[in-house]
Enzyme design. Structure first.
Site, PDB file in Angstrom:
ATOM      1  N   ASP A   7       0.855  -1.187   0.000  1.00 47.01           N
ATOM      2  CA  ASP A   7       0.000   0.000   0.000  1.00 47.01           C
ATOM      3  C   ASP A   7       0.888   1.234   0.000  1.00 47.01           C
ATOM      4  O   ASP A   7       2.043   1.186   0.459  1.00 47.01           O
ATOM      5  CB  ASP A   7      -0.927   0.013   1.218  1.00 47.01           C
ATOM      6  CG  ASP A   7      -1.958   1.133   1.125  1.00 47.01           C
ATOM      7  OD1 ASP A   7      -2.730   1.147   0.146  1.00 47.01           O
ATOM      8  OD2 ASP A   7      -1.984   1.996   2.017  1.00 47.01           O
ATOM      9  N   GLU A   9       0.817   5.764   0.463  1.00 46.88           N
ATOM     10  CA  GLU A   9       0.141   7.031   0.705  1.00 46.88           C
ATOM     11  C   GLU A   9       0.824   8.074  -0.167  1.00 46.88           C
ATOM     12  O   GLU A   9       2.035   7.985  -0.434  1.00 46.88           O
ATOM     13  CB  GLU A   9       0.191   7.429   2.179  1.00 46.88           C
ATOM     14  CG  GLU A   9      -0.474   6.443   3.126  1.00 46.88           C
ATOM     15  CD  GLU A   9      -1.955   6.257   2.901  1.00 46.88           C
ATOM     16  OE1 GLU A   9      -2.587   7.154   2.277  1.00 46.88           O
ATOM     17  OE2 GLU A   9      -2.503   5.229   3.325  1.00 46.88           O
ATOM     18  N   GLU A  52      -6.593  17.776   1.225  1.00 49.84           N
ATOM     19  CA  GLU A  52      -7.531  16.646   1.248  1.00 49.84           C
ATOM     20  C   GLU A  52      -6.803  15.337   1.530  1.00 49.84           C
ATOM     21  O   GLU A  52      -7.306  14.472   2.242  1.00 49.84           O
ATOM     22  CB  GLU A  52      -8.273  16.544  -0.086  1.00 49.84           C
ATOM     23  CG  GLU A  52      -9.192  17.715  -0.392  1.00 49.84           C
ATOM     24  CD  GLU A  52      -8.451  18.897  -1.018  1.00 49.84           C
ATOM     25  OE1 GLU A  52      -7.214  18.839  -1.145  1.00 49.84           O
ATOM     26  OE2 GLU A  52      -9.135  19.876  -1.390  1.00 49.84           O
ATOM     27  N   HIS A  57      -4.626  10.719   5.518  1.00 53.38           N
ATOM     28  CA  HIS A  57      -3.546   9.942   6.133  1.00 53.38           C
ATOM     29  C   HIS A  57      -2.852  10.642   7.306  1.00 53.38           C
ATOM     30  O   HIS A  57      -2.111  10.001   8.058  1.00 53.38           O
ATOM     31  CB  HIS A  57      -2.504   9.530   5.093  1.00 53.38           C
ATOM     32  CG  HIS A  57      -2.002  10.636   4.218  1.00 53.38           C
ATOM     33  ND1 HIS A  57      -1.383  11.761   4.690  1.00 53.38           N
ATOM     34  CD2 HIS A  57      -2.028  10.761   2.854  1.00 53.38           C
ATOM     35  CE1 HIS A  57      -1.026  12.529   3.684  1.00 53.38           C
ATOM     36  NE2 HIS A  57      -1.426  11.955   2.548  1.00 53.38           N
ATOM     37  N   HIS A 154      -5.637   6.521   7.509  1.00 56.87           N
ATOM     38  CA  HIS A 154      -4.954   5.626   6.594  1.00 56.87           C
ATOM     39  C   HIS A 154      -3.454   5.687   6.862  1.00 56.87           C
ATOM     40  O   HIS A 154      -2.897   6.732   7.186  1.00 56.87           O
ATOM     41  CB  HIS A 154      -5.216   6.036   5.143  1.00 56.87           C
ATOM     42  CG  HIS A 154      -6.594   5.722   4.681  1.00 56.87           C
ATOM     43  ND1 HIS A 154      -6.870   4.676   3.828  1.00 56.87           N
ATOM     44  CD2 HIS A 154      -7.781   6.308   4.963  1.00 56.87           C
ATOM     45  CE1 HIS A 154      -8.175   4.648   3.587  1.00 56.87           C
ATOM     46  NE2 HIS A 154      -8.748   5.628   4.273  1.00 56.87           N
ATOM     47  N   ASP A 159      -2.367  -0.326   6.651  1.00 57.23           N
ATOM     48  CA  ASP A 159      -3.339  -0.809   5.673  1.00 57.23           C
ATOM     49  C   ASP A 159      -2.849  -2.087   4.994  1.00 57.23           C
ATOM     50  O   ASP A 159      -3.655  -2.969   4.668  1.00 57.23           O
ATOM     51  CB  ASP A 159      -3.624   0.265   4.627  1.00 57.23           C
ATOM     52  CG  ASP A 159      -4.529   1.371   5.172  1.00 57.23           C
ATOM     53  OD1 ASP A 159      -4.911   1.291   6.351  1.00 57.23           O
ATOM     54  OD2 ASP A 159      -4.851   2.299   4.415  1.00 57.23           O
TER      55      ASP A 159
END
Length: 240
Positions: A7, A9, A52, A57, A154, A159
């Site tokens: 995963d 970010e 945003e 995160h 997140h 994750d």
């Protein structure tokens, strides 16, 4: 079988607009068992994070100011990923960002994820298993009774760890058929002693419970109904 649950970010949604990866989290599975040999890095994106994205995160530019650049960790990441099957939820997003970062690192000579690994998209897998339902990570955790109460924001490694549990549940739950060693089930949870060798010849005989005449008649009626509806019944033999 080596699999890596991955995963990322990012600073925003679109690499073509200059957005960058700020965190990579990978969980390694070998023969469907976590090895503990994970890969985790926070990265300085050398640009501002969209408000945003930061709301999702919680990672700020101030936190990333002293972190390494992607190029400083790229070689190690390539060697870590090489030859594995990647498990990614909504794979197109993460693969697009990784290929973009590789391009910034090496230009035309950059590797691509497709050259290094095979990719399994767990989101597409979930949509096939549960059509018409919500298949985000939180929804899948609820569906498969996986505790994600510690996930308030997140995070790539968090994750990836949760997705590893979800993926194993979606693809059978039990990690492997365990026939030896300590009493363990597929998830590594003890289930009592493992019994080996012959059964005790002096054990009590098993009680045999035979069907009653009424149960046999009900069974015959059900089989006859199957035969009439389908033109045949293998348990009765023959077809109409």
């Amino acid at each position: 079988m080596r699999q890596i649950v991955l995963d990322t970010e990012t600073t925003g949604l679109e690499p073509r607009e200059g957005h960058r990866i700020i965190e990579i989290g990978c969980v390694e599975l070998v023969d469907r068992r976590p090895t503990g040999r994970n890969f985790h890095e926070y990265l300085n994106p050398e640009r501002q994070i969209d408000a945003e994205a930061e709301a999702v995160h919680g990672i700020s530019n101030a936190f990333l100011a002293d972190k390494p650049r992607f190029a400083e960790r790229a070689e190690r990441l390539v060697e870590y990923l090489r030859g594995a099957e990647l498990i990614i939820h909504n794979a197109a997003f993460d693969v697009g960002f990784l290929d973009h970062e590789f391009g910034l690192w090496r230009g035309a000579e950059a590797p691509r994820i497709a050259d290094l690994c095979t990719v399994t998209d767990s989101l597409l897998m979930a949509r096939k298993l549960h059509p018409g339902q919500r298949n985000g990570l939180d929804a899948l955790c609820k569906r498969y009774a996986i505790d994600n109460s510690h996930r308030t924001l997140h995070g790539a490694l968090l994750d990836a760890e949760i997705l590893a549990d979800v993926y194993l549940a979606m693809t059978g739950g039990q990690v492997s058929l365990y026939l030896g060693g300590e009493g363990m089930n597929g998830s590594g949870v003890g289930e009592g002693p493992v019994h080996r060798g012959r059964l005790d010849p002096d054990r009590p005989r098993l009680r045999v419970v035979r069907a009653t005449q009424a149960e046999l008649e009900a069974h015959r009626v059900r089989l006859d109904a199957i035969r009439k509806a389908s033109g045949g019944c293998v348990w009765l033999g023959g077809t109409d």
